[in-house]
Design an enzyme around this catalytic site. Structure first.
Site, PDB file in Angstrom:
ATOM      1  N   HIS A 133      -2.996   0.672   8.224  1.00  0.00           N
ATOM      2  CA  HIS A 133      -1.653   1.248   8.075  1.00  0.00           C
ATOM      3  C   HIS A 133      -1.694   2.483   7.171  1.00  0.00           C
ATOM      4  O   HIS A 133      -1.164   3.543   7.523  1.00  0.00           O
ATOM      5  CB  HIS A 133      -0.713   0.183   7.501  1.00  0.00           C
ATOM      6  CG  HIS A 133       0.686   0.644   7.298  1.00  0.00           C
ATOM      7  ND1 HIS A 133       1.738   0.188   8.055  1.00  0.00           N
ATOM      8  CD2 HIS A 133       1.233   1.521   6.401  1.00  0.00           C
ATOM      9  CE1 HIS A 133       2.851   0.763   7.655  1.00  0.00           C
ATOM     10  NE2 HIS A 133       2.571   1.575   6.640  1.00  0.00           N
ATOM     11  N   GLU A 134      -2.312   2.351   6.009  1.00  0.00           N
ATOM     12  CA  GLU A 134      -2.318   3.461   5.049  1.00  0.00           C
ATOM     13  C   GLU A 134      -3.177   4.621   5.524  1.00  0.00           C
ATOM     14  O   GLU A 134      -2.807   5.787   5.345  1.00  0.00           O
ATOM     15  CB  GLU A 134      -2.752   2.979   3.667  1.00  0.00           C
ATOM     16  CG  GLU A 134      -1.857   1.923   3.058  1.00  0.00           C
ATOM     17  CD  GLU A 134      -0.373   2.276   3.036  1.00  0.00           C
ATOM     18  OE1 GLU A 134      -0.022   3.471   2.935  1.00  0.00           O
ATOM     19  OE2 GLU A 134       0.442   1.339   3.127  1.00  0.00           O
ATOM     20  N   HIS A 183      -1.380   6.915   7.821  1.00  0.00           N
ATOM     21  CA  HIS A 183      -0.523   7.900   7.143  1.00  0.00           C
ATOM     22  C   HIS A 183      -1.286   9.190   6.851  1.00  0.00           C
ATOM     23  O   HIS A 183      -0.710  10.278   6.898  1.00  0.00           O
ATOM     24  CB  HIS A 183       0.010   7.337   5.817  1.00  0.00           C
ATOM     25  CG  HIS A 183       1.224   6.478   5.957  1.00  0.00           C
ATOM     26  ND1 HIS A 183       2.417   6.952   6.453  1.00  0.00           N
ATOM     27  CD2 HIS A 183       1.425   5.174   5.653  1.00  0.00           C
ATOM     28  CE1 HIS A 183       3.307   5.968   6.448  1.00  0.00           C
ATOM     29  NE2 HIS A 183       2.731   4.876   5.969  1.00  0.00           N
ATOM     30  N   GLY A 193       0.829  -1.193   0.000  1.00  0.00           N
ATOM     31  CA  GLY A 193       0.000   0.000   0.000  1.00  0.00           C
ATOM     32  C   GLY A 193       0.862   1.241   0.000  1.00  0.00           C
ATOM     33  O   GLY A 193       2.045   1.202   0.369  1.00  0.00           O
ATOM     34  N   GLN A 233       3.186   9.882   1.588  1.00  0.00           N
ATOM     35  CA  GLN A 233       4.469   9.191   1.442  1.00  0.00           C
ATOM     36  C   GLN A 233       5.224   9.657   0.198  1.00  0.00           C
ATOM     37  O   GLN A 233       6.412   9.380   0.061  1.00  0.00           O
ATOM     38  CB  GLN A 233       4.265   7.683   1.388  1.00  0.00           C
ATOM     39  CG  GLN A 233       3.817   7.097   2.721  1.00  0.00           C
ATOM     40  CD  GLN A 233       3.637   5.612   2.634  1.00  0.00           C
ATOM     41  OE1 GLN A 233       2.579   5.125   2.268  1.00  0.00           O
ATOM     42  NE2 GLN A 233       4.700   4.886   2.956  1.00  0.00           N
ATOM     43  N   CYS A 262       7.156  -0.615   6.481  1.00  0.00           N
ATOM     44  CA  CYS A 262       6.647   0.567   5.800  1.00  0.00           C
ATOM     45  C   CYS A 262       7.646   1.005   4.744  1.00  0.00           C
ATOM     46  O   CYS A 262       8.857   1.023   4.994  1.00  0.00           O
ATOM     47  CB  CYS A 262       6.428   1.691   6.819  1.00  0.00           C
ATOM     48  SG  CYS A 262       5.765   3.213   6.111  1.00  0.00           S
ATOM     49  N   LEU A 263       7.142   1.393   3.583  1.00  0.00           N
ATOM     50  CA  LEU A 263       8.007   1.873   2.513  1.00  0.00           C
ATOM     51  C   LEU A 263       8.755   3.147   2.917  1.00  0.00           C
ATOM     52  O   LEU A 263       9.818   3.439   2.379  1.00  0.00           O
ATOM     53  CB  LEU A 263       7.189   2.124   1.243  1.00  0.00           C
ATOM     54  CG  LEU A 263       6.563   0.881   0.606  1.00  0.00           C
ATOM     55  CD1 LEU A 263       5.616   1.285  -0.521  1.00  0.00           C
ATOM     56  CD2 LEU A 263       7.643  -0.055   0.100  1.00  0.00           C
TER      57      LEU A 263
END
Length: 152
Positions: free
Chosen positions: A130-131, A134, A46, A51, A88-89
């Site tokens: 999670h997303e 953000h 995701g 991000q 996480c990216l």
């Protein structure tokens, strides 16, 4: 479209609350396309707009069952619990144990501006949570109960 640079821990954009998308126009659709391309290039599950430095409530997710695009998403129901490894990216190579709901229902707009609902269980529920975190300036490490070894 374009692959964008994924911001990493320490970038101020990752701590900001995102603004609601008021109008779904070509610019917003292009951002969704860029998020998709960036997600697939990264190999993640995701990606949220902050991000890549865009403070709008936009998310793309693909946990292996096809792309889900979310505009102005909100969690409207959750139940159960799951605990597992999460990364996480924007914090590459770091993994921690996080507890999240096991089932989640999300309400969001699609590309046409229509309100739709998605239900997710397991990994998809984890990705939704999670997303969407953000979008409110939160990262998974705030919820980590135990850090796992770095992946080399």
């Amino acid at each position: 479209m374009a692959i964008r640079k994924i911001l990493t821990l320490g970038d101020e954009a990752l701590t900001k609350k995102c603004r609601t998308v008021e109008t779904i126009d070509t610019r917003i659709l292009n951002i969704l396309d860029d998020l998709k391309d960036t997600l697939y290039d990264s190999g993640g599950a995701g990606l949220a707009a902050p991000q890549v430095g865009i403070l709008r409530r936009l998310v793309v997710i693909d946990v292996g069952n096809g792309l889900i695009e979310l505009i102005n998403p909100e969690i409207i129901a959750s139940e159960g619990s799951q605990t597992g490894a999460e990364g996480c990216l924007s914090y590459p190579g770091k993994w921690g144990v996080v507890t999240r709901p096991n089932r989640v229902k999300v309400k969001a707009q699609n590309r046409k501006g229509q309100w739709v609902e998605y239900s997710g269980e397991g990994l998809l529920a984890r990705a939704f949570c999670h997303e969407l975190d953000h979008l409110d300036g939160h990262m998974f490490m705030e919820k980590v109960s135990e850090w796992l070894e770095d992946e080399e």
